[in-house]
Design an enzyme around this catalytic site. Structure first.
Site, PDB file in Angstrom:
ATOM      1  N   ASP A 183       0.396  -0.884  -0.254  1.00  0.00           N
ATOM      2  CA  ASP A 183      -0.095  -0.314  -0.067  1.00  0.00           C
ATOM      3  C   ASP A 183       0.993   1.464  -0.187  1.00  0.00           C
ATOM      4  O   ASP A 183       1.603   1.368   0.711  1.00  0.00           O
ATOM      5  CB  ASP A 183      -1.275  -0.003   1.360  1.00  0.00           C
ATOM      6  CG  ASP A 183      -1.998   0.998   1.789  1.00  0.00           C
ATOM      7  OD1 ASP A 183      -2.662   1.354   0.315  1.00  0.00           O
ATOM      8  OD2 ASP A 183      -1.608   2.086   2.156  1.00  0.00           O
ATOM      9  N   GLU A 267      -1.910  -1.866  -5.585  1.00  0.00           N
ATOM     10  CA  GLU A 267      -3.109  -1.012  -6.172  1.00  0.00           C
ATOM     11  C   GLU A 267      -3.284   0.055  -6.860  1.00  0.00           C
ATOM     12  O   GLU A 267      -2.312   0.645  -6.816  1.00  0.00           O
ATOM     13  CB  GLU A 267      -4.375   0.216  -4.644  1.00  0.00           C
ATOM     14  CG  GLU A 267      -5.180   0.868  -5.000  1.00  0.00           C
ATOM     15  CD  GLU A 267      -5.731   1.326  -3.491  1.00  0.00           C
ATOM     16  OE1 GLU A 267      -7.044   1.956  -3.280  1.00  0.00           O
ATOM     17  OE2 GLU A 267      -4.705   1.048  -2.619  1.00  0.00           O
ATOM     18  N   CYS A 320     -12.310  -4.726   7.033  1.00  0.00           N
ATOM     19  CA  CYS A 320     -11.201  -5.120   8.060  1.00  0.00           C
ATOM     20  C   CYS A 320     -10.695  -6.880   7.685  1.00  0.00           C
ATOM     21  O   CYS A 320     -11.769  -7.322   7.188  1.00  0.00           O
ATOM     22  CB  CYS A 320     -12.388  -5.836   9.551  1.00  0.00           C
ATOM     23  SG  CYS A 320     -12.000  -6.796  10.162  1.00  0.00           S
ATOM     24  N   CYS A 323     -12.193  -9.862   9.970  1.00  0.00           N
ATOM     25  CA  CYS A 323     -14.396 -10.413   9.260  1.00  0.00           C
ATOM     26  C   CYS A 323     -14.571  -9.805   8.071  1.00  0.00           C
ATOM     27  O   CYS A 323     -15.830 -10.625   8.270  1.00  0.00           O
ATOM     28  CB  CYS A 323     -15.116 -10.065  10.729  1.00  0.00           C
ATOM     29  SG  CYS A 323     -14.715  -8.178  10.965  1.00  0.00           S
ATOM     30  N   CYS A 339     -12.924  -2.794  14.482  1.00  0.00           N
ATOM     31  CA  CYS A 339     -13.753  -2.661  13.690  1.00  0.00           C
ATOM     32  C   CYS A 339     -14.833  -2.967  14.198  1.00  0.00           C
ATOM     33  O   CYS A 339     -14.922  -3.455  15.612  1.00  0.00           O
ATOM     34  CB  CYS A 339     -13.426  -4.304  13.291  1.00  0.00           C
ATOM     35  SG  CYS A 339     -14.321  -4.916  12.281  1.00  0.00           S
ATOM     36  N   CYS A 342     -15.993  -6.766  15.171  1.00  0.00           N
ATOM     37  CA  CYS A 342     -15.440  -8.285  15.716  1.00  0.00           C
ATOM     38  C   CYS A 342     -14.353  -7.408  16.813  1.00  0.00           C
ATOM     39  O   CYS A 342     -13.576  -7.961  17.442  1.00  0.00           O
ATOM     40  CB  CYS A 342     -14.360  -8.837  14.841  1.00  0.00           C
ATOM     41  SG  CYS A 342     -13.074  -8.238  14.168  1.00  0.00           S
ATOM     42  N   ASP A 349      -3.004   1.776   7.281  1.00  0.00           N
ATOM     43  CA  ASP A 349      -1.874   1.119   5.732  1.00  0.00           C
ATOM     44  C   ASP A 349      -1.274  -0.477   5.647  1.00  0.00           C
ATOM     45  O   ASP A 349      -1.727  -0.618   5.126  1.00  0.00           O
ATOM     46  CB  ASP A 349      -0.574   2.057   6.113  1.00  0.00           C
ATOM     47  CG  ASP A 349      -0.800   3.761   5.680  1.00  0.00           C
ATOM     48  OD1 ASP A 349      -1.869   4.339   5.125  1.00  0.00           O
ATOM     49  OD2 ASP A 349       0.037   4.245   6.359  1.00  0.00           O
TER      50      ASP A 349
END
Length: 389
Positions: A183, A267, A320, A323, A339, A342, A349
């Site tokens: 990333d 990305e 996340c 999950c 999150c 969870c 990052d």
């Protein structure tokens, strides 16, 4: 496989003078033929092919331009080929590529391309007309040299870029290593899915104060004076130092990432759109996200790794990694979040890098060793990478 090597050279006084004359002769031939083609097109509605103009070079050497015989003839021919390529690019993409322009004598970066170059030893490069030129060859040149581009950067330094072919194909690293998600960011140069963060050197931010001071001094110099030329070179050297710091950090980070993995997933960012932001434009440009992706892509091809780009619309930061819950919104100012489903705590990052790695593994599995892969992998190796991810 083709590779290019950039080598710094240290020509003596005679060689520097000959390089300068070659720059001028290539510019003279380019501008003269461009003017001829424009005149012929305006008179007849069409112009001749570039081959007919190359036959005029020996005639010009014997008549009104005898100085052309003093420089490398292959450099003059390559200059005309560059003009023909500029015409082809314009007619193929008229809205994207502009019409060929006349070359200026006062351009900051000057170069010419030639053939028949070689590297006889680690301290010299042999070039046509110049002979042996002192150089600093830091690595072994592999393959057969196709062409050599001699250039002078605005700081006054000289370099030669060797384009080589028939380079040995790299072998993929043994064993199955997980797909490494990367990333790119502004605060950190890259965050990897294995938990490693590479700090951004922020070369422009650190050298901006000195650069501004030297640019103010340049603005006070009288145009055309010797002091202005000296000050202009000082500013150019500061720019070059900033660029070298940025380039060094990116090369080290990308090389380490490629060596430690067997597949890279990044990305597909809209960097051009991010640079239009008033608050982030300078920081995004200083991070050089597009250059990092470009280096990762060709280094994966060199070392036999897979390379895949994840869609920019994939919610890598808001999802996340434990999950799979996706947040409705996540401002850029939030660097860590928990999150709500969870309860897992995430670094923004690193969480995005893990999600990019998983999406890259899915794309590699979908490609099944055929389309979209960079390197020499097969379907079995692709499935193994997905299982390890």
């Amino acid at each position: 496989m083709e590779r290019s090597y950039e080598i710094r050279i240290y020509p003596n006084a005679r060689q520097r003078e000959l390089i300068g004359r070659t720059f001028g002769c290539c510019r003279y031939v380019y501008n003269r033929v461009l003017a001829m083609r424009q005149e012929e097109y305006g008179r007849n509605g069409k112009s001749r092919g570039i081959g007919s103009y190359m036959t005029q070079l020996p005639v010009w050497k014997k008549t009104d331009a005898p100085f052309l015989a003093e420089v490398d003839s292959m450099a003059l021919q390559q200059s005309l080929r560059d003009l023909d390529r500029a015409y082809q690019n314009f007619f193929r993409n008229p809205g994207r590529t502009g019409f060929p322009k006349f070359r200026s004598k006062h351009a900051g970066r000057r170069s010419y391309r030639t053939n028949m170059a070689c590297v006889p030893d680690p301290r010299h490069v042999k070039l046509p007309k110049l002979g042996l030129v002192k150089a600093r060859v830091s690595r072994r040149i592999e393959g057969r040299v196709l062409s050599a581009t001699v250039k002078q950067v605005p700081s006054g330094r000289y370099f030669v870029c060797l384009c080589c072919t028939d380079c040995p194909e790299p072998e993929a690293a043994p064993g199955a290593i997980a797909v490494l998600g990367i990333d790119a960011g502004v605060h950190d140069l890259m965050a990897r899915s294995d938990g490693v963060k590479v700090a951004n050197p922020k070369a422009l931010a650190k050298g901006e104060r000195k650069l501004a001071r030297e640019q103010r001094r340049l603005s006070r110099k009288r145009k055309g004076s010797a002091s202005r030329r000296k000050q202009k070179r000082k500013v150019a050297r500061i720019h070059e130092r900033i660029a070298n710091q940025r380039k060094d950090a990116i090369h080290k980070a990308t090389t380490e990432a490629v060596r430690e993995s067997q597949a890279i997933a990044v990305e597909d960012l809209n960097v051009r759109g991010m640079e239009k932001s008033r608050r982030l434009a300078k920081s995004v440009a200083d991070a050089s996200m597009s250059e990092m992706a470009r280096q990762l892509e060709y280094k994966c091809a060199w070392h036999g790794r897979h390379f895949v780009k994840v869609s920019r619309w994939y919610p890598s930061s808001k999802m996340c990694s434990c999950c799979g819950h996706v947040l409705e919104e996540l401002p850029l100012s939030v660097r860590a979040w928990t999150c709500p489903v969870c309860g897992a705590s995430h670094d923004r990052d690193l969480n995005a890098a893990v999600n990019i790695a998983r999406e890259g593994a899915r794309l590699l599995n979908k490609a099944d060793g055929t389309a979209g892969l960079a390197g020499t992998g097969d379907a079995k190796a692709s499935r193994t990478l997905v299982e390890q991810a």
